[in-house]
Design a protein around this motif. Structure first.
Motif, PDB file in Angstrom:
ATOM      1  N   ARG A 298       0.830  -1.205   0.000  1.00 19.81           N
ATOM      2  CA  ARG A 298       0.000   0.000   0.000  1.00 19.81           C
ATOM      3  C   ARG A 298       0.863   1.253   0.000  1.00 19.81           C
ATOM      4  N   TYR A 301       2.491   1.978  -3.450  1.00 15.90           N
ATOM      5  CA  TYR A 301       1.614   2.432  -4.533  1.00 15.90           C
ATOM      6  C   TYR A 301       0.643   3.534  -4.090  1.00 15.90           C
ATOM      7  N   ARG A 302       0.905   4.130  -2.965  1.00 15.51           N
ATOM      8  CA  ARG A 302       0.020   5.195  -2.479  1.00 15.51           C
ATOM      9  C   ARG A 302      -0.030   6.341  -3.500  1.00 15.51           C
ATOM     10  N   ASP A 304      -1.081   6.200  -6.522  1.00 16.69           N
ATOM     11  CA  ASP A 304      -0.968   5.717  -7.902  1.00 16.69           C
ATOM     12  C   ASP A 304      -2.331   5.222  -8.366  1.00 16.69           C
ATOM     13  N   ALA A 307      -2.481   1.677  -9.911  1.00 18.41           N
ATOM     14  CA  ALA A 307      -1.869   0.593  -9.142  1.00 18.41           C
ATOM     15  C   ALA A 307      -2.696  -0.686  -9.191  1.00 18.41           C
ATOM     16  N   ALA A 308      -4.016  -0.556  -9.041  1.00 16.31           N
ATOM     17  CA  ALA A 308      -4.865  -1.750  -9.016  1.00 16.31           C
ATOM     18  C   ALA A 308      -4.743  -2.555 -10.297  1.00 16.31           C
ATOM     19  N   LEU A 343      -7.510  -6.466  -3.893  1.00 16.45           N
ATOM     20  CA  LEU A 343      -6.630  -5.344  -4.181  1.00 16.45           C
ATOM     21  C   LEU A 343      -7.190  -4.034  -3.633  1.00 16.45           C
ATOM     22  N   LEU A 347      -4.968  -1.821  -1.029  1.00 18.33           N
ATOM     23  CA  LEU A 347      -4.544  -0.463  -1.367  1.00 18.33           C
ATOM     24  C   LEU A 347      -5.232   0.605  -0.544  1.00 18.33           C
TER      25      LEU A 347
END
Length: 350
Positions: A298, A301-302, A304, A307-308, A343, A347
């Motif tokens: 997490r 990719y914060r 982003d 990201a998923a 996901l 995230l």
């Protein structure tokens, strides 16, 4: 495979495959063909019955090892990061004598596979059936010979230029470090053998000595994540919260630990999916296990927005190198809805 086992296997296949109009009364399907039985009959015995023709050199085995084995077992088979070490604790003298000295004198702190192995056929058979971990039975016969030769070379059983084959495997057997270490006078080998342990069972008013007999050092206790979060996701499970200090004055009552304790609603559903699809075998919520923690993912990719989608592709196709050298096998079987829910939770969890 013994005749009785082959007969039972043929009957089992027949029970599943007899069809309408067959001449076998009271049983569905048809008799199993020789080819169908042969597809199951892949075991290799200590006398090398069942061993297929083929060959592989130590050098070729090194290439297979580095590409498909080292990520879990280490460059020289000595790694203790993912699985217990395969190589180590044996010497050239052991190979000459046929008995591993460190098994007798107790000087080796951890028993490796090559220390305990009495027959090279067992090693060949297991690699052939179960390796590599992410794709069992994907190695060719020659690759199995080669990687077996490389392992034996790392254990000082065969020289660098050795070529292992169905014709030379007996030579390797004559130098297995623990070839004289197998015992057969016990109950696991023969029903008339002596039991491994002898004791009188206490059934009433049994005394309990409330003292801690062994525990992990604090530095290693939580090295691979909280064990309470790595148990199977169904049934009555038992575990210990390794984020807490070990008991020292008394035995702690080991009660079932629910991996989803203190969570509810969407969190509980997401965690259930992560366990259902075996994600928790390699990942934990906030501690690195084999793969990164969900918290680390997490954080990476914060912010982003894509990201998923990128992580979904990594899950579907497999991935390696983003965090370390341990590969994540492809998980194409996970449903789209399940993957999206997992996901989203990973995230978004604060």
């Amino acid at each position: 495979m013994s005749r009785s086992i082959k007969a039972a296997l043929a009957l089992a296949i027949a029970a599943l495959s007899w069809g309408a109009g067959a001449a076998a009364p009271n049983l569905p399907g048809r008799p199993a063909t020789a080819q169908e039985v042969a597809a199951w009959d892949i075991d290799v015995r200590p006398d090398f019955t069942g061993l297929p023709k083929g060959s592989g050199s130590v050098l070729a085995g090194q290439a297979v090892w580095e590409g498909k084995c080292a990520s879990c077992h280490g460059t020289f088979g000595e790694s203790n990061e993912v699985f217990t070490p395969l190589i180590g604790g044996t010497t050239a003298a052991d190979a000459a004598n046929g008995r591993v000295a460190s098994l007798v004198n107790g000087r080796q702190p951890q028993k490796t596979t090559l220390m305990k192995l009495a027959t090279v056929s067992t090693l060949w058979d297991y690699i052939n059936r179960a390796m590599p971990w992410t794709a069992p039975k994907s190695l060719t016969t020659d690759e199995v010979y080669a990687v077996t030769a490389y392992m034996l070379n790392m254990g000082e059983v065969v020289p660098d230029d050795f070529v292992l084959s169905d014709r030379t495997i007996a030579q390797a057997q004559q130098r297995m470090p623990n070839r004289k270490g197998m015992v057969t006078n016990h109950g696991l080998w023969d029903i008339k053998g002596k039991p491994d342990v002898r004791s009188v069972v206490c059934m009433t008013n049994c005394p309990v000595e409330a003292t801690v007999r062994s525990s992990l050092p604090e530095a290693a206790r939580n090295a691979h994540g909280n064990l309470a979060q790595q148990t199977r996701g169904f049934g009555a499970t038992r575990g210990v919260d390794t984020t807490q200090a070990a008991p020292t004055a008394r035995l702690a009552a080991v009660a079932p630990v629910a991996a989803t304790a203190a969570v509810s609603g969407p969190d509980k559903a997401a965690l259930a999916l992560l366990r259902q699809h075996a994600c928790m075998a390699c990942h934990a919520i906030d501690t690195k296990v084999m793969g990164p923690s969900f918290k680390a993912v997490r954080e990476k990719y914060r912010g982003d927005s894509a990201a998923a989608a990128r992580l979904a592709d990594k899950v579907r196709q497999g991935s390696a190198g983003t965090w370390d050298t341990i590969p994540m096998p492809a998980q194409a079987q996970v449903k789209d809805a399940d993957l999206a829910a997992m996901l989203a939770w990973i995230l978004a969890t604060p």
